[in-house]
Every structure is written in structure tokens, then in C-alpha cells.
Scaffold this motif. Structure first.
Motif, PDB file in Angstrom:
ATOM      1  N   LYS A   1       8.837   7.418  -0.288  1.00  0.00           N
ATOM      2  CA  LYS A   1       9.471   8.745  -0.238  1.00  0.00           C
ATOM      3  C   LYS A   1       9.700   9.335  -1.624  1.00  0.00           C
ATOM      4  O   LYS A   1      10.795   9.800  -1.953  1.00  0.00           O
ATOM      5  CB  LYS A   1      10.784   8.688   0.547  1.00  0.00           C
ATOM      6  N   ILE A   2       8.645   9.304  -2.442  1.00  0.00           N
ATOM      7  CA  ILE A   2       8.718   9.967  -3.738  1.00  0.00           C
ATOM      8  C   ILE A   2       7.641  11.039  -3.804  1.00  0.00           C
ATOM      9  O   ILE A   2       6.646  10.998  -3.070  1.00  0.00           O
ATOM     10  CB  ILE A   2       8.553   8.976  -4.908  1.00  0.00           C
ATOM     11  N   SER A   3       7.845  12.016  -4.673  1.00  0.00           N
ATOM     12  CA  SER A   3       6.886  13.100  -4.873  1.00  0.00           C
ATOM     13  C   SER A   3       6.506  13.152  -6.349  1.00  0.00           C
ATOM     14  O   SER A   3       7.352  12.914  -7.216  1.00  0.00           O
ATOM     15  CB  SER A   3       7.475  14.442  -4.439  1.00  0.00           C
TER      16      SER A   3
ATOM     17  N   SER B   1       0.832  -1.204   0.000  1.00  0.00           N
ATOM     18  CA  SER B   1       0.000   0.000   0.000  1.00  0.00           C
ATOM     19  C   SER B   1       0.866   1.253   0.000  1.00  0.00           C
ATOM     20  O   SER B   1       1.986   1.259   0.518  1.00  0.00           O
ATOM     21  CB  SER B   1      -0.941   0.006   1.203  1.00  0.00           C
ATOM     22  N   VAL B   2       0.334   2.312  -0.592  1.00  0.00           N
ATOM     23  CA  VAL B   2       1.050   3.586  -0.710  1.00  0.00           C
ATOM     24  C   VAL B   2       0.193   4.679  -0.075  1.00  0.00           C
ATOM     25  O   VAL B   2      -0.969   4.865  -0.450  1.00  0.00           O
ATOM     26  CB  VAL B   2       1.338   3.941  -2.183  1.00  0.00           C
ATOM     27  N   SER B   3       0.753   5.380   0.910  1.00  0.00           N
ATOM     28  CA  SER B   3       0.059   6.506   1.540  1.00  0.00           C
ATOM     29  C   SER B   3       0.599   7.808   0.961  1.00  0.00           C
ATOM     30  O   SER B   3       1.806   7.963   0.766  1.00  0.00           O
ATOM     31  CB  SER B   3       0.258   6.488   3.058  1.00  0.00           C
ATOM     32  N   LEU B   4      -0.327   8.735   0.690  1.00  0.00           N
ATOM     33  CA  LEU B   4       0.045  10.048   0.162  1.00  0.00           C
ATOM     34  C   LEU B   4      -0.090  11.075   1.275  1.00  0.00           C
ATOM     35  O   LEU B   4      -1.202  11.367   1.726  1.00  0.00           O
ATOM     36  CB  LEU B   4      -0.848  10.425  -1.018  1.00  0.00           C
ATOM     37  N   ASN B   5       1.049  11.593   1.729  1.00  0.00           N
ATOM     38  CA  ASN B   5       1.032  12.632   2.746  1.00  0.00           C
ATOM     39  C   ASN B   5       1.006  13.992   2.054  1.00  0.00           C
ATOM     40  O   ASN B   5       2.002  14.428   1.473  1.00  0.00           O
ATOM     41  CB  ASN B   5       2.263  12.523   3.651  1.00  0.00           C
ATOM     42  N   VAL B   6      -0.142  14.651   2.132  1.00  0.00           N
ATOM     43  CA  VAL B   6      -0.309  15.982   1.544  1.00  0.00           C
ATOM     44  C   VAL B   6      -0.242  16.996   2.676  1.00  0.00           C
ATOM     45  O   VAL B   6      -1.026  16.933   3.626  1.00  0.00           O
ATOM     46  CB  VAL B   6      -1.651  16.083   0.790  1.00  0.00           C
ATOM     47  N   THR B   7       0.696  17.930   2.587  1.00  0.00           N
ATOM     48  CA  THR B   7       0.928  18.894   3.660  1.00  0.00           C
ATOM     49  C   THR B   7       0.660  20.310   3.172  1.00  0.00           C
ATOM     50  O   THR B   7       1.207  20.732   2.149  1.00  0.00           O
ATOM     51  CB  THR B   7       2.380  18.809   4.179  1.00  0.00           C
ATOM     52  N   ILE B   8      -0.203  21.015   3.903  1.00  0.00           N
ATOM     53  CA  ILE B   8      -0.433  22.446   3.671  1.00  0.00           C
ATOM     54  C   ILE B   8       0.437  23.194   4.673  1.00  0.00           C
ATOM     55  O   ILE B   8       0.257  23.059   5.886  1.00  0.00           O
ATOM     56  CB  ILE B   8      -1.913  22.813   3.844  1.00  0.00           C
ATOM     57  N   TRP B   9       1.374  23.988   4.175  1.00  0.00           N
ATOM     58  CA  TRP B   9       2.393  24.572   5.042  1.00  0.00           C
ATOM     59  C   TRP B   9       1.951  25.858   5.724  1.00  0.00           C
ATOM     60  O   TRP B   9       2.629  26.343   6.624  1.00  0.00           O
ATOM     61  CB  TRP B   9       3.683  24.786   4.253  1.00  0.00           C
ATOM     62  N   ASP B  10       0.842  26.427   5.337  1.00  0.00           N
ATOM     63  CA  ASP B  10       0.307  27.607   6.035  1.00  0.00           C
ATOM     64  C   ASP B  10      -1.185  27.394   6.221  1.00  0.00           C
ATOM     65  O   ASP B  10      -1.993  27.698   5.345  1.00  0.00           O
ATOM     66  CB  ASP B  10       0.574  28.878   5.240  1.00  0.00           C
ATOM     67  N   LYS B  11      -1.545  26.872   7.396  1.00  0.00           N
ATOM     68  CA  LYS B  11      -2.939  26.540   7.656  1.00  0.00           C
ATOM     69  C   LYS B  11      -3.782  27.771   7.996  1.00  0.00           C
ATOM     70  O   LYS B  11      -4.983  27.638   8.231  1.00  0.00           O
ATOM     71  CB  LYS B  11      -3.018  25.496   8.774  1.00  0.00           C
ATOM     72  N   THR B  12      -3.160  28.958   8.047  1.00  0.00           N
ATOM     73  CA  THR B  12      -3.943  30.188   8.200  1.00  0.00           C
ATOM     74  C   THR B  12      -4.477  30.669   6.845  1.00  0.00           C
ATOM     75  O   THR B  12      -5.286  31.592   6.789  1.00  0.00           O
ATOM     76  CB  THR B  12      -3.106  31.316   8.830  1.00  0.00           C
ATOM     77  N   GLU B  13      -4.012  30.039   5.750  1.00  0.00           N
ATOM     78  CA  GLU B  13      -4.450  30.448   4.415  1.00  0.00           C
ATOM     79  C   GLU B  13      -5.187  29.342   3.663  1.00  0.00           C
ATOM     80  O   GLU B  13      -6.036  29.615   2.835  1.00  0.00           O
ATOM     81  CB  GLU B  13      -3.243  30.914   3.579  1.00  0.00           C
ATOM     82  N   GLY B  14      -4.850  28.077   3.938  1.00  0.00           N
ATOM     83  CA  GLY B  14      -5.501  26.978   3.228  1.00  0.00           C
ATOM     84  C   GLY B  14      -5.766  25.799   4.147  1.00  0.00           C
ATOM     85  O   GLY B  14      -5.072  25.604   5.155  1.00  0.00           O
TER      86      GLY B  14
ATOM     87  N   ILE C   1       4.589   7.331   1.349  1.00  0.00           N
ATOM     88  CA  ILE C   1       5.166   6.407   2.329  1.00  0.00           C
ATOM     89  C   ILE C   1       4.675   5.016   1.960  1.00  0.00           C
ATOM     90  O   ILE C   1       3.474   4.788   1.798  1.00  0.00           O
ATOM     91  CB  ILE C   1       4.751   6.757   3.766  1.00  0.00           C
ATOM     92  N   SER C   2       5.609   4.060   1.813  1.00  0.00           N
ATOM     93  CA  SER C   2       5.217   2.712   1.416  1.00  0.00           C
ATOM     94  C   SER C   2       6.289   1.718   1.833  1.00  0.00           C
ATOM     95  O   SER C   2       7.475   2.049   1.915  1.00  0.00           O
ATOM     96  CB  SER C   2       5.005   2.636  -0.100  1.00  0.00           C
ATOM     97  N   ALA C   3       5.852   0.474   2.094  1.00  0.00           N
ATOM     98  CA  ALA C   3       6.801  -0.613   2.333  1.00  0.00           C
ATOM     99  C   ALA C   3       7.443  -1.076   1.033  1.00  0.00           C
ATOM    100  O   ALA C   3       8.446  -1.791   1.060  1.00  0.00           O
ATOM    101  CB  ALA C   3       6.089  -1.778   3.020  1.00  0.00           C
ATOM    102  N   ASP C   4       6.872  -0.668  -0.094  1.00  0.00           N
ATOM    103  CA  ASP C   4       7.483  -0.912  -1.398  1.00  0.00           C
ATOM    104  C   ASP C   4       8.574   0.129  -1.604  1.00  0.00           C
ATOM    105  O   ASP C   4       8.287   1.325  -1.723  1.00  0.00           O
ATOM    106  CB  ASP C   4       6.416  -0.802  -2.497  1.00  0.00           C
ATOM    107  N   ALA C   5       9.820  -0.294  -1.653  1.00  0.00           N
ATOM    108  CA  ALA C   5      10.945   0.644  -1.723  1.00  0.00           C
ATOM    109  C   ALA C   5      10.854   1.557  -2.942  1.00  0.00           C
ATOM    110  O   ALA C   5      11.266   2.724  -2.881  1.00  0.00           O
ATOM    111  CB  ALA C   5      12.264  -0.127  -1.747  1.00  0.00           C
TER     112      ALA C   5
END
Length: 268
Positions: A195-197, A128-141, A187-191
Motif C-alpha cells: 500500500k505505497i505509491s 512479490s509486489v503488484s502495481l495496481n495502476v488505475t485510470i479514473w476516466d476510461k472514456t479519455e484514457g 499490494i504485497s505480503a511484504d509490509a
């Protein structure tokens, strides 16, 4: 890979029918058809043909080597005759990655503009592959909904698109249009998928400022006073946060008929 034709012919005439069976040592990489053919004594020197085809496994596993194995079945000397394996390479067309499509690059503080981001993997992962989506300014988005986050993609549904929505955040500040950053990382157990974007990350999104300086006033009752002392209460509120203190002076245009208390309002 392109189909490959294999032709076989006997070296000598058999006394009875000879069956030639062939198979792939890795059916996830190649298939062969038909699985078996028969030589008859009267046509012993006429070639018989098999077709080998590569299998698209949708997995980014690189080029894979496999073999085609054959054996003879007959009641004469051809039975179980030794046969050399034929080695092939199935060229991998599947590439590891995440495709990301974005509906736009603007949000607004009143949420009238939002952004949809859609993700789909380019090949089937081994885990399985998890997608970590990060909003770096939570006062705007912010995410329109936190339900289902982070997005997790499972191998059987690797090519099913997944979507999330980002909306603007009202801050009541007259700060103009603000740009904020959004990043995506796996993030994945599949190498191969860890850690790719995707191409296009980070995203730079502009949140449109809708805050305009002004004063909102409402009254608690009808606009009537009396000489016996009954009055009206007004409520005042700034439309956005000021950069410094705001003092508003209040006065009556006819102090003989009405007066105002207090005479000033201060907003900090």
C-alpha cells in the motif's frame, strides 16, 4: 559500511604455530578476510590483521547487528582458548520505494500521442509486489494492452524496469481537451512494500480532443440520374456527436431536372 580492520597479537610466545580463525555470524550482512591467519613462535608479538566488510544485500531491512567470532587452533595451551565476540552494526543503505518515470503527460484521441510509464523498485522486497495502476476516466484514457496487468515484480527481478503504455480514447465528442487521473498503488505480503505509491502519483494526463464539427457525405454510385427515375443514394454522417439536434436542409438547384428526398435530415 566502510571496511574495518581488526588487529590481533598474542599475549605470550607459543611453543608451536597458532592458527586464528574468524568468521561472521551473519554472512548476508558482513564478510571477513582472510578467514584464518597463523602466528609463528618467532613472530608471536607481530600483529595479524583481518578486514571486515559490510555486505550490500539490496534489502531495506534496517541496520542489522552481527558478530565476528574467532577461535584458536594449536597443539599448545592456545588451543580453543576462549575468545570474546566482537559486535558490529551493518548500516542499511537500501530504501523501500518505487521509482516511476513518465515519458509525457499528453495523449490524443487518435492515439498519435501516448505515454510510457516505467517502474523499478529501489530495493529487493521480501515478497512479490503488484502495481495496481488505475485510470479514473476510461472514456479519455486506456492501456494500450491489458496483457501482463497488473504488473507483478518478483524479488529476484526487483531491479528490472517494467513498462506500460497509456493511450487516448476517441469519444467523438466536441468536448475540448480533457484531463484525467492515473494512480499507482502497491499490494504485497511484504509490509514495507504494501500500500505505497511512488513519487509522482497521482498523474494528471491531458487527452487532446481531435473532434471537429462537420459532415461526411458519400454517394453509392456515379453522379448520374435519368428521366426514367433512376437516382443516386447519398449517405451523410456527422463527424462528431452534437450537443443538440442537427437539422440539415436538402434541395436541388434545378427542380426541373432533379429533386431530393427527403428534404431534411435530422441527427440527434
Amino acid at each position: 559500511t566502510s571496511p574495518v580492520s581488526l588487529s590481533f597479537i598474542l599475549n605470550t610466545q607459543p611453543s608451536v604455530n597458532v592458527t586464528l580463525n574468524c568468521w561472521s555470524t551473519d554472512t548476508s550482512e558482513a564478510s571477513i578476510s582472510p578467514s584464518g591467519l597463523i602466528f609463528i613462535p618467532s613472530k608471536w608479538n607481530v600483529p595479524v590483521n583481518f578486514t571486515v566488510r559490510g555486505v550490500d544485500d539490496s534489502i531495506a531491512d534496517g541496520n542489522v547487528t552481527y558478530s565476528i567470532v574467532c577461535n584458536f587452533i594449536s597443539t599448545d595451551s592456545y588451543n580453543n582458548l576462549a575468545f570474546t565476540e566482537i559486535t558490529f552494526v551493518n548500516l542499511d543503505k537500501d530504501k523501500m520505494g518505487v521509482n516511476m518515470t513518465v515519458s509525457g503527460y499528453q495523449t490524443s484521441e487518435d492515439e498519435s500521442q501516448s505515454i510510457d510509464i516505467t517502474f523499478v523498485l529501489t530495493s529487493q522486497p521480501a515478497a512479490s509486489v503488484s502495481l495496481n495502476v488505475t485510470i479514473w476516466d476510461k472514456t479519455e484514457g486506456k492501456f494500450a494492452s491489458e496483457v501482463g496487468l497488473p504488473i507483478t515484480i518478483f524479488p529476484p527481478n526487483w531491479n528490472t524496469p517494467r513498462k506500460l503504455t497509456i493511450v487516448g480514447v476517441p469519444d467523438q465528442l466536441r468536448d475540448g481537451d480533457q484531463t484525467y487521473m492515473v494512480t499507482v498503488r502497491t499490494i504485497s505480503a511484504d509490509a514495507l512494500y504494501n500500500k505505497i505509491s511512488p513519487d509522482g502519483s497521482p498523474l494528471f494526463i491531458t487527452n487532446i480532443d481531435i473532434d471537429v464539427p462537420g459532415l461526411n457525405i458519400r454517394n453509392s454510385s456515379a453522379l448520374i440520374t435519368s428521366e426514367i427515375g433512376s437516382g443516386i443514394t447519398f449517405y451523410a454522417r456527422l463527424r462528431c456527436i452534437p450537443e443538440s439536434n442537427v437539422v440539415i436542409s436538402l434541395q436541388s438547384n434545378n427542380t426541373g431536372e432533379g429533386k431530393v428526398s427527403p428534404s431534411t435530415l435530422t441527427f440527434t
